[in-house]
Design a protein around this motif. Structure first.
Motif, PDB file in Angstrom:
ATOM      1  N   THR A 175      -7.971   7.904  -4.952  1.00  0.00           N
ATOM      2  CA  THR A 175      -7.150   7.687  -3.766  1.00  0.00           C
ATOM      3  C   THR A 175      -6.049   6.720  -4.181  1.00  0.00           C
ATOM      4  OG1 THR A 175      -9.067   7.953  -2.334  1.00  0.00           O
ATOM      5  CG2 THR A 175      -7.156   6.833  -1.393  1.00  0.00           C
ATOM      6  N   VAL A 176      -4.797   7.129  -3.978  1.00  0.00           N
ATOM      7  CA  VAL A 176      -3.662   6.313  -4.403  1.00  0.00           C
ATOM      8  C   VAL A 176      -2.768   6.034  -3.206  1.00  0.00           C
ATOM      9  CG1 VAL A 176      -1.634   6.188  -5.906  1.00  0.00           C
ATOM     10  CG2 VAL A 176      -3.724   7.288  -6.728  1.00  0.00           C
ATOM     11  N   GLU A 177      -2.423   4.758  -3.027  1.00  0.00           N
ATOM     12  CA  GLU A 177      -1.492   4.340  -1.984  1.00  0.00           C
ATOM     13  C   GLU A 177      -0.531   3.323  -2.566  1.00  0.00           C
ATOM     14  OE1 GLU A 177      -3.013   3.462   1.960  1.00  0.00           O
ATOM     15  OE2 GLU A 177      -4.964   4.225   1.340  1.00  0.00           O
ATOM     16  N   HIS A 178       0.596   3.147  -1.869  1.00  0.00           N
ATOM     17  CA  HIS A 178       1.624   2.198  -2.306  1.00  0.00           C
ATOM     18  C   HIS A 178       1.819   1.124  -1.244  1.00  0.00           C
ATOM     19  CE1 HIS A 178       2.505   5.938  -4.486  1.00  0.00           C
ATOM     20  NE2 HIS A 178       2.750   5.105  -5.487  1.00  0.00           N
ATOM     21  N   PHE A 179       2.107  -0.092  -1.711  1.00  0.00           N
ATOM     22  CA  PHE A 179       2.266  -1.228  -0.815  1.00  0.00           C
ATOM     23  C   PHE A 179       3.480  -2.062  -1.230  1.00  0.00           C
ATOM     24  CE2 PHE A 179      -2.126  -0.036  -0.967  1.00  0.00           C
ATOM     25  CZ  PHE A 179      -2.563  -0.164   0.337  1.00  0.00           C
ATOM     26  N   SER A 180       4.112  -2.670  -0.235  1.00  0.00           N
ATOM     27  CA  SER A 180       5.164  -3.649  -0.501  1.00  0.00           C
ATOM     28  C   SER A 180       4.594  -5.023  -0.135  1.00  0.00           C
ATOM     29  CB  SER A 180       6.428  -3.348   0.300  1.00  0.00           C
ATOM     30  OG  SER A 180       6.155  -3.333   1.686  1.00  0.00           O
ATOM     31  N   LEU A 181       5.100  -6.052  -0.767  1.00  0.00           N
ATOM     32  CA  LEU A 181       4.591  -7.408  -0.573  1.00  0.00           C
ATOM     33  C   LEU A 181       5.077  -7.979   0.750  1.00  0.00           C
ATOM     34  CD1 LEU A 181       3.070  -9.828  -1.824  1.00  0.00           C
ATOM     35  CD2 LEU A 181       5.270 -10.559  -2.777  1.00  0.00           C
ATOM     36  N   LEU A 182       4.162  -8.503   1.528  1.00  0.00           N
ATOM     37  CA  LEU A 182       4.497  -9.179   2.758  1.00  0.00           C
ATOM     38  C   LEU A 182       4.616 -10.679   2.515  1.00  0.00           C
ATOM     39  CD1 LEU A 182       4.929  -9.268   5.839  1.00  0.00           C
ATOM     40  CD2 LEU A 182       2.430  -9.383   6.065  1.00  0.00           C
ATOM     41  N   THR A 183       3.603 -11.257   1.869  1.00  0.00           N
ATOM     42  CA  THR A 183       3.592 -12.690   1.579  1.00  0.00           C
ATOM     43  C   THR A 183       2.599 -12.959   0.465  1.00  0.00           C
ATOM     44  OG1 THR A 183       3.391 -14.899   2.585  1.00  0.00           O
ATOM     45  CG2 THR A 183       1.824 -13.212   3.317  1.00  0.00           C
ATOM     46  N   LYS A 184       2.708 -14.126  -0.168  1.00  0.00           N
ATOM     47  CA  LYS A 184       1.752 -14.517  -1.202  1.00  0.00           C
ATOM     48  C   LYS A 184       1.689 -16.022  -1.281  1.00  0.00           C
ATOM     49  CE  LYS A 184       4.599 -14.727  -5.350  1.00  0.00           C
ATOM     50  NZ  LYS A 184       4.683 -14.321  -6.749  1.00  0.00           N
ATOM     51  N   SER A 185       0.630 -16.544  -1.927  1.00  0.00           N
ATOM     52  CA  SER A 185       0.502 -17.989  -2.111  1.00  0.00           C
ATOM     53  C   SER A 185       1.251 -18.385  -3.376  1.00  0.00           C
ATOM     54  CB  SER A 185      -0.963 -18.376  -2.207  1.00  0.00           C
ATOM     55  OG  SER A 185      -1.542 -17.807  -3.361  1.00  0.00           O
ATOM     56  N   SER A 186       1.562 -19.653  -3.484  1.00  0.00           N
ATOM     57  CA  SER A 186       2.313 -20.148  -4.648  1.00  0.00           C
ATOM     58  C   SER A 186       1.446 -20.252  -5.870  1.00  0.00           C
ATOM     59  CB  SER A 186       2.898 -21.525  -4.377  1.00  0.00           C
ATOM     60  OG  SER A 186       3.540 -21.559  -3.165  1.00  0.00           O
TER      61      SER A 186
END
Length: 100
Positions: free
Chosen positions: A89-100
């Motif tokens: 199963t393959v899906e694509h995602f864009s980054l919303l937020t991340k920690s430093s």
């Protein structure tokens, strides 16, 4: 940056061989692809036949067009495909937020 997330299930008892195959495929094929930016592979603890492959691409098209429509995709699948118990199963995602 686009994250490709592949949920992979392999045939039982083939983890050691698949570990070597996926590392080979990533080093020899995926890492040479246009727009490739990195990867992570996680192995299941409770489900030892399950792997989560994360590949980072510069654009969605780098994966869906440049790689998937190239001979390199067939080369990749010839290395890892024989181990698959079912199509990943393959899906694509864009980054919303991340920690430093």
């Amino acid at each position: 940056m686009i994250l490709e997330l592949a949920d992979i299930r392999i045939h039982p008892g083939q983890q050691e061989q698949f570990d070597a195959a996926i590392q080979r495929g990533l080093a020899e094929v995926i890492s040479q692809a246009k727009g490739f930016s990195g990867f992570k592979v996680n192995k299941g603890i409770e489900s030892p036949e399950r792997y989560i492959l994360m590949i980072f691409w510069e654009t969605l098209e780098n994966h869906t067009v440049d790689f998937r429509e190239s001979p390199a995709f067939l080369q990749w699948r010839s290395i890892v495909g024989p181990f698959f118990a079912a199509p990943p199963t393959v899906e694509h995602f864009s980054l919303l937020t991340k920690s430093s």
